[in-house]
Every structure is written in structure tokens, then in C-alpha cells.
Motif scaffolding. Structure first.
Motif, short mmCIF file in Angstrom:
data_model
loop_
_atom_site.label_atom_id
_atom_site.label_comp_id
_atom_site.label_asym_id
_atom_site.label_seq_id
_atom_site.Cartn_x
_atom_site.Cartn_y
_atom_site.Cartn_z
N ASN A 21 0.81 -1.22 0.00
CA ASN A 21 0.00 0.00 0.00
C ASN A 21 0.84 1.27 0.00
OD1 ASN A 21 -2.46 -1.38 0.10
ND2 ASN A 21 -2.27 -1.64 2.29
N GLY A 22 2.08 1.18 -0.41
CA GLY A 22 2.93 2.37 -0.38
C GLY A 22 4.38 2.01 -0.52
N LEU A 44 4.97 10.33 -4.11
CA LEU A 44 3.57 9.95 -3.91
C LEU A 44 2.71 10.38 -5.09
CD1 LEU A 44 1.55 8.67 -1.95
CD2 LEU A 44 1.38 10.87 -0.79
N ALA A 45 2.91 11.60 -5.57
CA ALA A 45 2.14 12.08 -6.73
C ALA A 45 2.45 11.25 -7.97
CB ALA A 45 2.44 13.55 -6.98
N GLU A 46 3.73 10.97 -8.20
CA GLU A 46 4.12 10.16 -9.36
C GLU A 46 3.59 8.74 -9.25
OE1 GLU A 46 8.37 10.37 -9.81
OE2 GLU A 46 8.35 12.56 -9.91
N ARG A 47 3.65 8.17 -8.06
CA ARG A 47 3.18 6.79 -7.86
C ARG A 47 1.68 6.69 -8.08
NH1 ARG A 47 4.97 1.68 -8.31
NH2 ARG A 47 3.75 0.33 -7.00
N ARG A 48 0.93 7.65 -7.54
CA ARG A 48 -0.52 7.63 -7.74
C ARG A 48 -0.87 7.75 -9.22
NH1 ARG A 48 -2.35 11.40 -2.59
NH2 ARG A 48 -2.59 9.70 -1.10
N LEU A 50 1.01 6.86 -11.76
CA LEU A 50 1.39 5.60 -12.40
C LEU A 50 0.36 4.51 -12.14
CD1 LEU A 50 3.44 3.73 -13.84
CD2 LEU A 50 4.49 3.37 -11.59
N LEU A 51 -0.09 4.38 -10.89
CA LEU A 51 -1.08 3.37 -10.56
C LEU A 51 -2.41 3.62 -11.28
CD1 LEU A 51 -0.35 2.90 -6.75
CD2 LEU A 51 0.29 1.38 -8.65
N GLU A 52 -2.76 4.89 -11.44
CA GLU A 52 -3.99 5.21 -12.17
C GLU A 52 -3.87 4.82 -13.64
OE1 GLU A 52 -6.60 9.12 -13.35
OE2 GLU A 52 -5.60 9.11 -11.40
N ARG A 53 -2.72 5.12 -14.24
CA ARG A 53 -2.49 4.72 -15.64
C ARG A 53 -2.52 3.21 -15.78
NH1 ARG A 53 1.53 8.62 -15.21
NH2 ARG A 53 3.16 7.03 -15.19
#
Length: 138
Positions: free
Chosen positions: A15-16, A66-70, A72-75
Motif C-alpha cells: 500500500n505504499g 507519492l504524486a508520481e506513484r498515484r 502511475l497506478l492510475e495509468r
């Protein structure tokens, strides 16, 4: 090479991530990873590890990650759904052209229920968007 390393390393978790400071400024010139925090992607919580004190640079690096990871996960999530569309099309072709009666018997009920559930959800969500005045899907 040590000059090319980032100041922070993020070890991805469920989760992170666990956040580490990358340290090359030691006598042996070895790369050391000092765990400084845990970050949760879902809720954005940042918990310092042990007695680590987070600097503003640490917090900024974590916020950027965190912004980049979110994003990426959305894509990835969207890409996974589009792959599902491809798999549904391939499944249709398989059922029509190659599946044996035994194979169809084994998968038909599960596929029909899953597709019914998906269709019901998609129709309900589309109706909700249309009722809210978002005519972009019409």
C-alpha cells in the motif's frame, strides 16, 4: 557513480513504500540505505521510522514520489481495464471458433455472471453520470 544516485530510495510495498535516505558519504564509500519513513499511497500518511526526523527535503521528495506513484497506478489501472476489453474479445473468438463443449460448460456460468454484474454496474454508473448532466458520454 555515487553522484548519480538519488537522495532517496522507495522500496515499494503493498500500500505504499518504505522510504530510505541514500548515504554514500561514509569512510568505506559504500552505499547505505537508512530507513526514514513509511508512506501510504491510499491515504497519503507519512510515518517516520523509529527516531528518524524528516527534513523538508525528505517530505518534498516523498510528496513528489507519492504524486508520481498515484499517477502511475492510475495509468496502470486504466491499462488493465483496456486489456480486459481485449481479453473479452479474444474470449468471444475462442468461444465461437475453438472452444469444446466441455470447455464452454466449465466457463459459461462464471462468465455470464461476471458479465451480467459488470454490465449492470456500467449501465447504472452511466445513468448516474447522465442524470448529473455530464452529457460527455452520450
Amino acid at each position: 557513480m555515487p553522484g548519480d544516485l538519488p537522495e532517496h530510495y522507495f522500496r515499494i510495498r503493498e500500500n505504499g513504500a518504505a522510504v530510505f535516505r541514500v548515504d554514500t558519504e561514509n569512510r568505506q564509500r559504500r552505499i547505505e540505505l537508512d530507513e526514514i519513513a513509511m508512506v501510504n499511497v491510499r491515504n497519503g500518511n507519512i510515518k517516520p521510522h523509529g527516531d528518524a526526523e524528516l527534513t523538508q527535503a525528505d517530505l518534498d521528495a516523498i510528496a513528489d514520489w507519492l504524486a508520481e506513484r498515484r499517477a502511475l497506478l492510475e495509468r496502470r489501472e486504466t491499462d488493465d481495464i483496456l486489456r480486459t476489453v481485449d481479453h473479452l474479445n479474444l474470449t468471444t473468438h475462442w468461444a465461437q471458433s475453438r472452444a469444446t463443449p466441455e470447455q464452454l460448460e466449465r466457463v459459461t456460468d462464471a462468465l455470464l455472471l461476471a458479465m451480467h454484474d459488470l454490465r449492470s454496474t456500467l449501465v447504472r454508473k452511466k445513468a448516474e453520470r447522465l442524470l448529473q448532466g455530464d452529457g460527455s458520454d452520450a
